[in-house]
Design an enzyme around this catalytic site. Sequence first.
Site, PDB file in Angstrom:
ATOM      1  N   ALA A  89      74.431  78.729  13.550  1.00 60.45           N
ATOM      2  CA  ALA A  89      74.827  78.499  12.111  1.00 60.45           C
ATOM      3  C   ALA A  89      74.258  77.057  11.491  1.00 60.45           C
ATOM      4  O   ALA A  89      75.077  76.313  10.859  1.00 60.45           O
ATOM      5  CB  ALA A  89      76.138  78.773  12.044  1.00 60.45           C
ATOM      6  N   ALA A 140      71.082  75.122   9.287  1.00 62.87           N
ATOM      7  CA  ALA A 140      70.475  75.099   7.907  1.00 62.87           C
ATOM      8  C   ALA A 140      69.637  76.624   7.894  1.00 62.87           C
ATOM      9  O   ALA A 140      70.052  77.396   6.908  1.00 62.87           O
ATOM     10  CB  ALA A 140      69.587  74.163   7.496  1.00 62.87           C
ATOM     11  N   GLU A 176      64.743  62.765  11.342  1.00 64.43           N
ATOM     12  CA  GLU A 176      66.112  62.702  12.001  1.00 64.43           C
ATOM     13  C   GLU A 176      66.477  61.351  12.402  1.00 64.43           C
ATOM     14  O   GLU A 176      65.515  60.524  12.621  1.00 64.43           O
ATOM     15  CB  GLU A 176      66.115  63.972  12.947  1.00 64.43           C
ATOM     16  CG  GLU A 176      66.178  65.262  12.397  1.00 64.43           C
ATOM     17  CD  GLU A 176      65.982  66.427  13.422  1.00 64.43           C
ATOM     18  OE1 GLU A 176      66.797  66.156  14.485  1.00 64.43           O
ATOM     19  OE2 GLU A 176      65.446  67.510  13.281  1.00 64.43           O
ATOM     20  N   GLY A 197      66.491  61.772   4.515  1.00 61.44           N
ATOM     21  CA  GLY A 197      66.710  63.098   5.333  1.00 61.44           C
ATOM     22  C   GLY A 197      65.572  63.948   5.654  1.00 61.44           C
ATOM     23  O   GLY A 197      65.670  64.969   6.381  1.00 61.44           O
ATOM     24  N   GLY A 225      80.116  94.567   6.778  1.00 56.12           N
ATOM     25  CA  GLY A 225      79.583  93.152   7.001  1.00 56.12           C
ATOM     26  C   GLY A 225      80.307  92.002   6.596  1.00 56.12           C
ATOM     27  O   GLY A 225      81.646  92.096   5.940  1.00 56.12           O
ATOM     28  N   LYS A 232      54.564  74.752  18.119  1.00 58.05           N
ATOM     29  CA  LYS A 232      54.018  75.731  17.003  1.00 58.05           C
ATOM     30  C   LYS A 232      52.503  76.100  17.382  1.00 58.05           C
ATOM     31  O   LYS A 232      52.260  77.242  17.413  1.00 58.05           O
ATOM     32  CB  LYS A 232      53.937  75.027  15.693  1.00 58.05           C
ATOM     33  CG  LYS A 232      55.338  74.796  15.124  1.00 58.05           C
ATOM     34  CD  LYS A 232      55.617  73.981  13.903  1.00 58.05           C
ATOM     35  CE  LYS A 232      56.922  73.882  13.485  1.00 58.05           C
ATOM     36  NZ  LYS A 232      57.212  72.635  12.498  1.00 58.05           N
ATOM     37  N   GLY A 259      62.809  73.686   6.162  1.00 55.80           N
ATOM     38  CA  GLY A 259      63.954  73.948   5.339  1.00 55.80           C
ATOM     39  C   GLY A 259      64.742  75.308   5.363  1.00 55.80           C
ATOM     40  O   GLY A 259      64.237  76.267   5.944  1.00 55.80           O
ATOM     41  N   ILE A 288      55.436  79.652   5.415  1.00 57.62           N
ATOM     42  CA  ILE A 288      53.980  79.974   5.649  1.00 57.62           C
ATOM     43  C   ILE A 288      53.729  81.183   6.479  1.00 57.62           C
ATOM     44  O   ILE A 288      54.311  81.132   7.657  1.00 57.62           O
ATOM     45  CB  ILE A 288      53.173  78.839   6.074  1.00 57.62           C
ATOM     46  CG1 ILE A 288      53.240  77.650   5.146  1.00 57.62           C
ATOM     47  CG2 ILE A 288      51.723  79.302   6.240  1.00 57.62           C
ATOM     48  CD1 ILE A 288      52.480  76.525   5.499  1.00 57.62           C
ATOM     49  N   ASP A 309      56.976  69.013  18.039  1.00 57.03           N
ATOM     50  CA  ASP A 309      57.174  70.021  17.193  1.00 57.03           C
ATOM     51  C   ASP A 309      56.028  70.794  16.715  1.00 57.03           C
ATOM     52  O   ASP A 309      55.540  71.912  17.077  1.00 57.03           O
ATOM     53  CB  ASP A 309      58.110  69.518  16.034  1.00 57.03           C
ATOM     54  CG  ASP A 309      58.183  70.719  15.044  1.00 57.03           C
ATOM     55  OD1 ASP A 309      59.209  71.515  15.413  1.00 57.03           O
ATOM     56  OD2 ASP A 309      57.554  70.508  14.096  1.00 57.03           O
TER      57      ASP A 309
END
Lengths: 331, 197
Positions: free
Chosen positions: A8, A10, A199, A196, A50, A214, A315, A146, A210
Amino acid sequence: MRLAVIGAGAVGRSVVELAGEHGHEVVAVADSSSAVVADGANGPDGRTPGVDPDAVVARKAERGIVGDGDPEDALAADYDVLVEATPTTLGDADPGFSHVTRALERDRHAVLANKGPVAERFGDLRAAVADSAGEIRFEATVGGAIPAVSTVEDIEPGHVTAVRGVLNGTANFILTRMAAEGLDYDHVLAEAQDLGVAEADPSFDVDGTDAALKCVILANVLSFGAVDDPADAREFTLDDADVEGIRDVPGSTLRLAAEDGRTVRLIGEATGETVRVAPRLVPENGTLAVSGTQNIVQIETTHAGRLNISGRGAGGPETASAVLGDVGRLK
Amino acid sequence: MSDAPDGIDGRSDNVDDPTPDGGHAAATPSTHTVRLELVDEPGQLLAALHPIADNGGNLLSIYHERGNKTPRGRIPVEVDFEATQDRFEEIVDALRTEGVNVMQAGTERYAEEVTLLLFGHLIDTDLSDTLSRIEACESASVADVSLAAPQGTEEVSSARLRLEARAGETETALAAVRELADEKELRLVEPLTGVEA
């Protein structure tokens, strides 16, 4: 589709909020300590009504929990698709990996936003999928909004020679600001943290980990997608990636690049044989020199030339859109 | 694909070229550049152009650098023409048979240019040694160096190097620089070669 959303943060919250718009229903939500499961008995025609998305998001914001249930309840709920949106972990990739395999053991689908299982245990996941009526999808793990993975799949991995691009918005923001303002790394990092964009511990982003995860995922897609028998495919993990970050790139390097009409970007490259992430020299106004937190994925194909897709690489709502796109592709 | 600013296309026969404008068959003429060295006497230029036209080359431009002399006191002339790869080779042979001094011909010499950045303790690790060792590598020559040492010579500094590499040997040249950077604990920012479209 009935969704169980595990995680839970973002992304998980945005999936809960946006599922309805995409025609799906959230029947369970869990974070690390709590859960809420829709009470099917109250639904019309025996259908679960739901969970109430607004109530879940409000409880998370106010009390730090999503409901009064146990996370185990959400994993056992009657869902069609499990959405794995817990934080990325390396090595055994748990608990994300177990969440996904438990869904597959019940012949349910799983959609991942968590990079760990697809980057670190792709072979194990493929084996679990082979024994299940369920499928896995993981568009959200690469480049946020993307459509990188699905575009590679559409072209067919055997016809894709390489995928490269800017896959970390934090590192790209820092390099863009350093080049534009002639500032040093430490200054821009502090600025990014205030905004922001970075981090408190930015290692994962600025050390290239990161972006490398990917690229490892893309390398697995290319490698497994190009063979008929998964046993013939080479499996990639983070250990197979050659990774250099941007932490010690001095301002003077960016200035010298700019004098020559070039700039530096943290570029990740994946083929079916190699994974490499490093700061690279690119033309200042070239396709790959996206600015700020933008990402770009460039796909090199055998017959269709080169494709470029740029957009928001991170995001909540952006990544949730990729998750829900994956849900839509499942039957 | 080939990073050749002067239009030398040494890979015109590469049918696997994935770029949209690539895929020239060997029979498709492409543009070539030759640099010739002529004695400053009447008729020399015309004598040099005959072998090109006679062997099926389509002349595009001639740049006659009259003010500029080579160390041997000759005049450099740059000639652009279109020809298929096979004809191009015949033309270069014919020029040499005629006694014309061909300084550079298409794919023969430094056809590719590559720019890269180095950062770290460049001065402490002997920059001139770094450069001469790159220079010593058969594949490339250092064409240009820019240094930025904003915090003095003992701190981290950056250098931009422009290398000229023989056709198809950019990767070999980069590998040599990579090895050197590793040895001297310098960081190398490589260009994305073959991608700059």
